[in-house]
Design a protein around this motif. Structure first.
Motif, PDB file in Angstrom:
ATOM      1  N   HIS A 180       0.841  -1.196   0.000  1.00 34.64           N
ATOM      2  CA  HIS A 180       0.000   0.000   0.000  1.00 34.64           C
ATOM      3  C   HIS A 180       0.884   1.257   0.000  1.00 34.64           C
ATOM      4  N   ASN A 181       1.574   1.431  -1.118  1.00 35.32           N
ATOM      5  CA  ASN A 181       2.436   2.587  -1.306  1.00 35.32           C
ATOM      6  C   ASN A 181       2.497   2.902  -2.797  1.00 35.32           C
ATOM      7  N   PHE A 182       2.867   4.139  -3.099  1.00 34.22           N
ATOM      8  CA  PHE A 182       2.962   4.594  -4.480  1.00 34.22           C
ATOM      9  C   PHE A 182       4.427   4.758  -4.863  1.00 34.22           C
ATOM     10  N   GLU A 183       4.671   4.972  -6.152  1.00 34.17           N
ATOM     11  CA  GLU A 183       6.047   5.156  -6.610  1.00 34.17           C
ATOM     12  C   GLU A 183       6.688   6.366  -5.943  1.00 34.17           C
ATOM     13  N   VAL A 184       5.910   7.415  -5.677  1.00 28.90           N
ATOM     14  CA  VAL A 184       6.473   8.589  -5.023  1.00 28.90           C
ATOM     15  C   VAL A 184       6.968   8.245  -3.611  1.00 28.90           C
ATOM     16  N   ASP A 185       6.288   7.317  -2.941  1.00 29.78           N
ATOM     17  CA  ASP A 185       6.725   6.862  -1.616  1.00 29.78           C
ATOM     18  C   ASP A 185       7.987   6.011  -1.725  1.00 29.78           C
ATOM     19  N   ARG A 186       7.986   5.122  -2.707  1.00 38.80           N
ATOM     20  CA  ARG A 186       9.142   4.249  -2.895  1.00 38.80           C
ATOM     21  C   ARG A 186      10.386   5.051  -3.285  1.00 38.80           C
ATOM     22  N   GLU A 187      10.181   6.085  -4.083  1.00 42.89           N
ATOM     23  CA  GLU A 187      11.300   6.927  -4.484  1.00 42.89           C
ATOM     24  C   GLU A 187      11.906   7.635  -3.275  1.00 42.89           C
ATOM     25  N   ALA A 188      11.062   8.187  -2.419  1.00 34.53           N
ATOM     26  CA  ALA A 188      11.559   8.847  -1.204  1.00 34.53           C
ATOM     27  C   ALA A 188      12.275   7.851  -0.306  1.00 34.53           C
ATOM     28  N   ALA A 189      11.714   6.654  -0.168  1.00 37.64           N
ATOM     29  CA  ALA A 189      12.340   5.622   0.665  1.00 37.64           C
ATOM     30  C   ALA A 189      13.710   5.238   0.112  1.00 37.64           C
ATOM     31  N   ARG A 190      13.801   5.071  -1.193  1.00 38.63           N
ATOM     32  CA  ARG A 190      15.085   4.695  -1.796  1.00 38.63           C
ATOM     33  C   ARG A 190      16.119   5.803  -1.623  1.00 38.63           C
ATOM     34  N   ARG A 191      15.681   7.064  -1.710  1.00 40.77           N
ATOM     35  CA  ARG A 191      16.609   8.172  -1.497  1.00 40.77           C
ATOM     36  C   ARG A 191      17.137   8.157  -0.066  1.00 40.77           C
ATOM     37  N   ALA A 192      16.253   7.914   0.901  1.00 41.53           N
ATOM     38  CA  ALA A 192      16.691   7.846   2.297  1.00 41.53           C
ATOM     39  C   ALA A 192      17.641   6.676   2.517  1.00 41.53           C
ATOM     40  N   MET A 193      17.367   5.561   1.839  1.00 40.23           N
ATOM     41  CA  MET A 193      18.199   4.363   2.001  1.00 40.23           C
ATOM     42  C   MET A 193      19.571   4.513   1.357  1.00 40.23           C
ATOM     43  N   GLU A 194      19.725   5.482   0.470  1.00 41.71           N
ATOM     44  CA  GLU A 194      21.057   5.751  -0.072  1.00 41.71           C
ATOM     45  C   GLU A 194      22.006   6.190   1.041  1.00 41.71           C
ATOM     46  N   PHE A 195      21.460   6.875   2.039  1.00 42.62           N
ATOM     47  CA  PHE A 195      22.256   7.320   3.180  1.00 42.62           C
ATOM     48  C   PHE A 195      22.214   6.316   4.320  1.00 42.62           C
ATOM     49  N   LEU A 196      21.061   5.689   4.494  1.00 42.32           N
ATOM     50  CA  LEU A 196      20.844   4.790   5.632  1.00 42.32           C
ATOM     51  C   LEU A 196      20.250   3.479   5.109  1.00 42.32           C
ATOM     52  N   PRO A 197      21.100   2.613   4.558  1.00 43.23           N
ATOM     53  CA  PRO A 197      20.587   1.404   3.909  1.00 43.23           C
ATOM     54  C   PRO A 197      19.879   0.428   4.849  1.00 43.23           C
ATOM     55  N   GLY A 198      20.094   0.597   6.147  1.00 37.03           N
ATOM     56  CA  GLY A 198      19.469  -0.311   7.102  1.00 37.03           C
ATOM     57  C   GLY A 198      18.084   0.105   7.544  1.00 37.03           C
ATOM     58  N   LEU A 199      17.483   1.075   6.871  1.00 35.31           N
ATOM     59  CA  LEU A 199      16.152   1.535   7.300  1.00 35.31           C
ATOM     60  C   LEU A 199      15.120   0.413   7.373  1.00 35.31           C
ATOM     61  N   PRO A 200      15.029  -0.482   6.385  1.00 33.92           N
ATOM     62  CA  PRO A 200      14.056  -1.572   6.532  1.00 33.92           C
ATOM     63  C   PRO A 200      14.305  -2.418   7.785  1.00 33.92           C
ATOM     64  N   LYS A 201      15.564  -2.662   8.108  1.00 31.02           N
ATOM     65  CA  LYS A 201      15.878  -3.454   9.298  1.00 31.02           C
ATOM     66  C   LYS A 201      15.485  -2.706  10.565  1.00 31.02           C
ATOM     67  N   ILE A 202      15.675  -1.385  10.570  1.00 28.10           N
ATOM     68  CA  ILE A 202      15.257  -0.580  11.720  1.00 28.10           C
ATOM     69  C   ILE A 202      13.751  -0.705  11.930  1.00 28.10           C
TER      70      ILE A 202
END
Length: 270
Positions: free
Chosen positions: A30-52
């Motif tokens: 339940h997310n859009f490409e705009v959400d996924r894009e923001a998440a991927r940008r954040a993960m460029e700096f903090l790749p462990g965000l999903p684990k957090i």
């Protein structure tokens, strides 16, 4: 962009949503490409965000089971987001079918999807409200019709307080909720912090900047600042600690380093 059936009318599909980004980190749909894009940008700096986020959810489930073991079977989850596998009502009602759960969120997608998931479950309810307006939450008929505030309640503020800026006075909002609860109630909190992240603060700060750019500032607070949310409550052992360290069910040494990011704790009202 074509609007999915689960997306309520009126929401801006071009703007990222914190709850939908969180859903993406947890592997939801339940997310859009705009959400996924923001998440991927954040993960460029903090790749462990999903684990957090996974560690955050794992703590939440442990805390819910602790509440049930203490005889508390009423749950108020504020900033609940989009329901995913292992949410509060599944954990609580799986152990105690009489458990009652009220979810609160101000994101219309989270509210609409929660209502759809919970349809027919008479021991759950959903409130569209904002943590910054605690009196409205406490007076909501969905809550008052299900939760008895004269009995202990487990109040969950999981991964939500760090989206309130100091100007929002989150301490006052939490105090209003704490004070409304009966003795024996529990306060369950997780909060983002630079402490514990296995990266230098400047690098991790890049992910914080992404949230600021999408107009959802992520406020990183210190241990002492987070501890203030528990004023008047007795901390349950082991206190306010890193998420993976709160009553772990598997050896801590086996945890991913990112699972130690931020703080988690449970307090009890005497």
């Amino acid at each position: 962009m074509e609007r999915p059936a689960w997306a309520p009318p009126g929401i801006d599909l071009s703007m990222p949503s914190v709850s939908r980004i969180y859903d993406y980190y947890l592997g939801g749909s339940h997310n859009f490409e705009v959400d996924r894009e923001a998440a991927r940008r954040a993960m460029e700096f903090l790749p462990g965000l999903p684990k957090i986020m996974q560690a955050n959810r794992a703590f939440m489930r442990r805390a819910v089971r602790h509440a049930l073991a203490e005889g508390v079977n009423q749950f108020l989850d504020i900033g609940s987001g989009i329901p995913t596998f292992g949410n509060v009502h599944e954990v609580a009602q799986g152990a105690d079918p009489a458990a009652r759960v009220v979810y609160v969120d101000h994101d219309p997608v989270a509210v609409a999807h929660s209502q759809a998931v919970l349809e027919g479950n008479e021991r759950t309810a959903v409130v569209a409200a904002d943590l910054r307006k605690p009196k409205e939450i406490l007076a909501a008929p969905e809550l008052t019709g299900l939760i008895d505030l004269d009995r202990p309640v487990a109040l969950l503020l999981v991964a939500v307080l760090h989206f309130l800026e100091d100007a929002d006075d989150p301490q006052a909002a939490v105090a209003a909720l704490r004070d409304a609860l009966a003795p024996g109630s529990l306060l369950i909190v997780t909060h983002a912090a630079y402490e514990g992240i296995p990266l230098d603060e400047k690098t991790a700060g890049g992910a914080v900047d992404v949230y600021r750019q999408i107009k959802n500032p992520l406020i990183m607070r210190t241990h002492d600042e987070v501890a203030r949310f528990f004023d008047g409550y007795e901390m349950v052992e082991p206190g306010l600690v890193k998420m993976a360290e709160w009553r772990p069910e598997t050896p801590v040494a086996q945890e991913d380093p990112y699972a130690f990011s931020g703080f988690a704790g449970v307090g009890r009202k005497a």
